[in-house]
Write a protein that holds these residues in place. Structure first.
Motif, PDB file in Angstrom:
ATOM      1  N   ILE A 253       0.849  -1.186   0.000  1.00 55.55           N
ATOM      2  CA  ILE A 253       0.000   0.000   0.000  1.00 55.55           C
ATOM      3  C   ILE A 253       0.886   1.237   0.000  1.00 55.55           C
ATOM      4  CG2 ILE A 253      -1.736   1.323   1.256  1.00 55.55           C
ATOM      5  CD1 ILE A 253      -2.755  -1.298   2.428  1.00 55.55           C
ATOM      6  N   ILE A 254       0.637   2.131  -0.962  1.00 59.64           N
ATOM      7  CA  ILE A 254       1.360   3.400  -1.032  1.00 59.64           C
ATOM      8  C   ILE A 254       0.409   4.508  -0.597  1.00 59.64           C
ATOM      9  CG2 ILE A 254       2.636   5.005  -2.494  1.00 59.64           C
ATOM     10  CD1 ILE A 254       4.036   2.334  -2.203  1.00 59.64           C
ATOM     11  N   ASP A 255       0.755   5.160   0.514  1.00 57.26           N
ATOM     12  CA  ASP A 255      -0.053   6.266   1.040  1.00 57.26           C
ATOM     13  C   ASP A 255       0.712   7.574   0.835  1.00 57.26           C
ATOM     14  OD1 ASP A 255      -1.536   8.115   2.441  1.00 57.26           O
ATOM     15  OD2 ASP A 255      -1.747   6.885   4.251  1.00 57.26           O
ATOM     16  N   PRO A 256       0.194   8.482   0.001  1.00 67.67           N
ATOM     17  CA  PRO A 256       0.895   9.752  -0.233  1.00 67.67           C
ATOM     18  C   PRO A 256       1.180  10.534   1.048  1.00 67.67           C
ATOM     19  CG  PRO A 256      -0.932   9.487  -1.770  1.00 67.67           C
ATOM     20  CD  PRO A 256      -1.061   8.390  -0.761  1.00 67.67           C
ATOM     21  N   SER A 257       0.347  10.332   2.064  1.00 65.37           N
ATOM     22  CA  SER A 257       0.551  11.043   3.337  1.00 65.37           C
ATOM     23  C   SER A 257       1.892  10.693   3.976  1.00 65.37           C
ATOM     24  CB  SER A 257      -0.572  10.710   4.320  1.00 65.37           C
ATOM     25  OG  SER A 257      -1.820  11.113   3.813  1.00 65.37           O
ATOM     26  N   ASP A 258       2.374   9.476   3.727  1.00 65.37           N
ATOM     27  CA  ASP A 258       3.641   9.046   4.316  1.00 65.37           C
ATOM     28  C   ASP A 258       4.815   9.887   3.814  1.00 65.37           C
ATOM     29  OD1 ASP A 258       2.283   7.067   5.655  1.00 65.37           O
ATOM     30  OD2 ASP A 258       2.787   5.486   4.228  1.00 65.37           O
ATOM     31  N   TYR A 259       4.618  10.564   2.685  1.00 62.57           N
ATOM     32  CA  TYR A 259       5.697  11.348   2.085  1.00 62.57           C
ATOM     33  C   TYR A 259       5.348  12.830   1.999  1.00 62.57           C
ATOM     34  CZ  TYR A 259       6.350   6.512   0.853  1.00 62.57           C
ATOM     35  OH  TYR A 259       6.449   5.145   0.935  1.00 62.57           O
ATOM     36  N   GLY A 260       4.288  13.211   2.734  1.00 60.55           N
ATOM     37  CA  GLY A 260       3.853  14.602   2.744  1.00 60.55           C
ATOM     38  C   GLY A 260       3.312  15.073   1.407  1.00 60.55           C
ATOM     39  N   LEU A 261       2.719  14.148   0.632  1.00 67.18           N
ATOM     40  CA  LEU A 261       2.299  14.473  -0.733  1.00 67.18           C
ATOM     41  C   LEU A 261       0.800  14.307  -0.974  1.00 67.18           C
ATOM     42  CD1 LEU A 261       5.285  12.760  -2.592  1.00 67.18           C
ATOM     43  CD2 LEU A 261       4.908  15.223  -2.307  1.00 67.18           C
ATOM     44  N   ARG A 262       0.039  13.956   0.053  1.00 65.90           N
ATOM     45  CA  ARG A 262      -1.408  13.828  -0.164  1.00 65.90           C
ATOM     46  C   ARG A 262      -2.006  15.196  -0.473  1.00 65.90           C
ATOM     47  NH1 ARG A 262      -5.772  10.365   1.009  1.00 65.90           N
ATOM     48  NH2 ARG A 262      -4.416   8.796   1.971  1.00 65.90           N
ATOM     49  N   HIS A 263      -2.944  15.199  -1.424  1.00 65.84           N
ATOM     50  CA  HIS A 263      -3.663  16.422  -1.784  1.00 65.84           C
ATOM     51  C   HIS A 263      -5.123  16.055  -2.000  1.00 65.84           C
ATOM     52  CE1 HIS A 263      -4.842  20.136  -3.789  1.00 65.84           C
ATOM     53  NE2 HIS A 263      -3.680  20.663  -3.440  1.00 65.84           N
ATOM     54  N   GLU A 264      -6.011  16.889  -1.506  1.00 65.07           N
ATOM     55  CA  GLU A 264      -7.436  16.564  -1.529  1.00 65.07           C
ATOM     56  C   GLU A 264      -8.040  16.608  -2.936  1.00 65.07           C
ATOM     57  OE1 GLU A 264      -9.068  21.064  -0.450  1.00 65.07           O
ATOM     58  OE2 GLU A 264      -9.192  19.460   1.036  1.00 65.07           O
ATOM     59  N   LYS A 265      -7.387  17.312  -3.857  1.00 63.72           N
ATOM     60  CA  LYS A 265      -7.949  17.425  -5.193  1.00 63.72           C
ATOM     61  C   LYS A 265      -7.910  16.073  -5.896  1.00 63.72           C
ATOM     62  CE  LYS A 265      -7.833  20.091  -9.476  1.00 63.72           C
ATOM     63  NZ  LYS A 265      -7.283  21.250 -10.191  1.00 63.72           N
ATOM     64  N   GLU A 266      -9.061  15.627  -6.395  1.00 60.64           N
ATOM     65  CA  GLU A 266      -9.153  14.338  -7.071  1.00 60.64           C
ATOM     66  C   GLU A 266      -8.872  14.539  -8.561  1.00 60.64           C
ATOM     67  OE1 GLU A 266     -12.521  11.898  -6.012  1.00 60.64           O
ATOM     68  OE2 GLU A 266     -12.708  12.908  -4.065  1.00 60.64           O
ATOM     69  N   LEU A 267      -7.605  14.407  -8.919  1.00 56.04           N
ATOM     70  CA  LEU A 267      -7.192  14.672 -10.293  1.00 56.04           C
ATOM     71  C   LEU A 267      -7.827  13.706 -11.284  1.00 56.04           C
ATOM     72  CD1 LEU A 267      -3.371  15.371  -9.773  1.00 56.04           C
ATOM     73  CD2 LEU A 267      -5.263  17.010  -9.867  1.00 56.04           C
ATOM     74  N   ASN A 268      -8.234  12.533 -10.781  1.00 55.33           N
ATOM     75  CA  ASN A 268      -8.829  11.530 -11.674  1.00 55.33           C
ATOM     76  C   ASN A 268     -10.185  11.970 -12.227  1.00 55.33           C
ATOM     77  OD1 ASN A 268      -9.659  11.168  -8.841  1.00 55.33           O
ATOM     78  ND2 ASN A 268     -10.898   9.461  -9.623  1.00 55.33           N
ATOM     79  N   LYS A 269     -10.786  12.994 -11.630  1.00 56.11           N
ATOM     80  CA  LYS A 269     -12.104  13.448 -12.090  1.00 56.11           C
ATOM     81  C   LYS A 269     -11.998  14.576 -13.122  1.00 56.11           C
ATOM     82  CE  LYS A 269     -14.621  12.034  -7.942  1.00 56.11           C
ATOM     83  NZ  LYS A 269     -15.517  12.459  -6.829  1.00 56.11           N
ATOM     84  N   GLU A 270     -10.793  15.023 -13.395  1.00 54.97           N
ATOM     85  CA  GLU A 270     -10.599  16.097 -14.366  1.00 54.97           C
ATOM     86  C   GLU A 270     -10.635  15.564 -15.794  1.00 54.97           C
ATOM     87  OE1 GLU A 270      -8.071  19.737 -12.674  1.00 54.97           O
ATOM     88  OE2 GLU A 270      -6.867  17.998 -13.199  1.00 54.97           O
ATOM     89  N   VAL A 271     -10.954  16.447 -16.715  1.00 54.22           N
ATOM     90  CA  VAL A 271     -10.845  16.146 -18.145  1.00 54.22           C
ATOM     91  C   VAL A 271      -9.979  17.235 -18.757  1.00 54.22           C
ATOM     92  CG1 VAL A 271     -12.043  15.811 -20.325  1.00 54.22           C
ATOM     93  CG2 VAL A 271     -13.104  15.018 -18.194  1.00 54.22           C
ATOM     94  N   LEU A 272      -8.739  16.884 -19.044  1.00 58.42           N
ATOM     95  CA  LEU A 272      -7.780  17.829 -19.596  1.00 58.42           C
ATOM     96  C   LEU A 272      -7.559  17.538 -21.072  1.00 58.42           C
ATOM     97  CD1 LEU A 272      -5.050  17.635 -16.785  1.00 58.42           C
ATOM     98  CD2 LEU A 272      -6.828  19.380 -17.031  1.00 58.42           C
ATOM     99  N   ASN A 273      -7.520  18.578 -21.897  1.00 66.63           N
ATOM    100  CA  ASN A 273      -7.179  18.349 -23.296  1.00 66.63           C
ATOM    101  C   ASN A 273      -5.657  18.340 -23.457  1.00 66.63           C
ATOM    102  OD1 ASN A 273      -6.250  21.060 -23.574  1.00 66.63           O
ATOM    103  ND2 ASN A 273      -8.338  21.765 -24.043  1.00 66.63           N
TER     104      ASN A 273
END
Length: 350
Positions: A253-273
Motif C-alpha cells: 500500500i502506497i499512502d501519499p501522506s507518508d511522504y507529505g504528498l497527499r492532496h485533496e484534489k481528485e485529479l482523476n475526475k478532471e478532463v484535460l485536453n
C-alpha cells in the motif's frame, strides 16, 4: 477462425476457454490476414463476454510480439523500465510523461508507447501530448532506438512497429468496447525491457494478468492500481502496487501522506485536453510552483520517487521523492526534455 469462434462464442455458460495452443492458432489467423474483419470482431466480442483466460492472454501476447519490431539495443546496465499505460488515452493528468523524463535525466532508461486513442474512453493519447510538447514522434525503430541510447528515454508509436495491431484499429473503433487487445498491446515488449510497471483500473484485473505476466521475460514486474487504469498513482488516496514474482506476488500500500504528498484534489475526475496537459508539464518541468500546480507536482514527485526506488536508484521511496522534488526545483526536467527533442529531431532529419 470459425472453429475458434464457435468454441468461445457458445454463450456465458457454454463457452469454452481455449488452450494455449488453440488460442495461438486463433491469434495467428488474425496476424496472418487469414481471418476476415467480421470473424475478428466476432472472436474479440465473444472473448469479451466469456472473459479471456490467462492461457489465451499469454498466447495472444506471444503471437503479437512475434509480429512486432523490437529494438536492437542490448539491455542497459540495470535494465530498461517499460511503462504500460492505457491505449484508450487519458482524461486526467498523464504524470508518467514528466516522471519518466526525470528518470531518464538520472540515467535510468525508460520506454513509453501508445498509438492514437481508442474506445471506449477515447481520451488524449500520450502520442498527442508529446506532440504538444514539441517532441517529434519517431516513425521507425531506429529513431526510437537513437533517443533511448542518447538520452535514456524512448517513445514508440506502436502501430508503426506492430502492423497486425494497426490492422485491428478500425475494427476496435467500430466495436467501441474493451477487448483482450487492450491488455496485449501494453505487453508487446518492443524495447526488450527487463522491468515493467503496468497500470490496471480494478484490483480484480490483477488476478487475470498475473499468471501471464509471470511467464513473460521480465526480471521485475509491477502492477499499479493507478489513475484511469494507468501506471500513475493518485495523491488523493492510498493505492496498491503489486510486486510480481515468478512464483508469487505481494501487494504494497502506497499512502501519499507518508511522504507529505497527499492532496485533496481528485485529479482523476478532471478532463484535460492535450494543450492543458502539455501546459502543466511544461510549467512543472521548468520548476514553477503554485497552489494550482501543487497537486500535479505532488503526483509527479510521488510516482518518480516510487520508480526511483523500484529501479534501485534510491534505497527508499522517501529518498526517491526527495530526489524528484530537487530535480524539478533545479529545472533538470526542462533540460532533459530539450535534449530529447533535439536528439529526435536530429535522428529524423538524418
Amino acid at each position: 477462425m470459425q472453429k475458434w469462434i464457435k468454441e468461445v462464442g457458445r454463450g456465458k455458460r457454454g463457452a469454452k476457454d481455449l488452450s494455449y495452443e488453440e488460442a495461438l492458432e486463433a491469434a495467428k489467423c488474425m496476424t496472418s490476414g487469414e481471418a476476415t474483419e467480421a470473424q475478428m470482431a466476432a472472436f474479440l466480442m465473444a472473448e469479451r463476454i466469456k472473459t479471456e483466460s490467462p492461457d489465451e492472454l499469454l498466447a495472444f501476447i506471444h503471437e503479437f510480439r512475434r509480429n512486432t519490431q523490437r529494438l536492437e539495443r542490448p539491455r542497459a546496465e540495470g535494465g530498461i523500465l517499460d511503462c504500460g499505460g492505457p491505449y484508450n488515452g487519458r482524461n486526467s493528468f498523464a504524470a508518467t510523461i514528466p516522471v519518466n523524463i526525470l528518470l531518464s535525466q538520472q540515467g535510468l532508461p525508460v520506454f513509453l508507447h501508445a498509438s492514437e486513442s481508442l474506445p471506449p474512453k477515447n481520451g488524449t493519447s500520450l502520442k498527442t501530448i508529446l506532440q504538444k510538447l514539441s517532441v517529434p514522434i519517431a516513425q521507425t525503430k531506429g529513431e526510437v532506438q537513437a533517443a533511448l541510447k542518447a538520452v535514456n528515454i524512448g517513445f514508440a508509436w506502436t502501430d508503426k512497429l506492430c502492423p497486425p495491431l494497426a490492422d485491428l484499429r478500425k475494427i476496435r473503433e467500430e466495436m467501441g468496447v474493451r477487448t483482450i487487445m487492450n491488455t496485449v498491446e501494453k505487453l508487446l515488449d518492443m524495447s526488450g525491457a527487463n522491468s515493467i510497471i503496468l497500470g490496471v483500473f480494478h484490483r480484480t484485473a490483477v488476478n487475470k494478468i498475473v499468471p501471464s505476466l509471470q511467464q513473460l521475460n521480465y526480471e521485475r514486474a509491477y502492477i499499479v492500481q493507478g489513475v484511469e487504469g494507468s501506471e500513475d498513482l493518485p495523491v488523493h488516496r492510498s493505492s496498491f502496487i503489486y510486486n510480481i514474482g515468478k512464483e508469487s506476488s505481494e501487494s504494497i500500500i502506497i499512502d501519499p501522506s507518508d511522504y507529505g504528498l497527499r492532496h485533496e484534489k481528485e485529479l482523476n475526475k478532471e478532463v484535460l485536453n492535450a494543450d492543458e496537459q502539455a501546459g502543466l508539464m511544461t510549467q512543472l518541468l521548468a520548476g514553477e510552483q503554485s497552489d494550482v500546480l501543487l497537486p500535479y507536482r505532488n503526483q509527479v514527485v510521488l510516482n518518480a520517487g516510487l520508480r526511483f526506488y523500484l529501479m534501485g536508484h534510491t534505497p527508499t521511496i522517501g529518498e526517491g521523492t526527495q530526489l524528484a522534488d530537487r530535480l524539478l526545483t533545479e529545472k533538470k526536467g526542462e533540460e532533459q526534455l530539450t535534449l530529447w527533442r533535439g536528439v529526435l529531431q536530429g535522428s529524423i532529419d538524418s
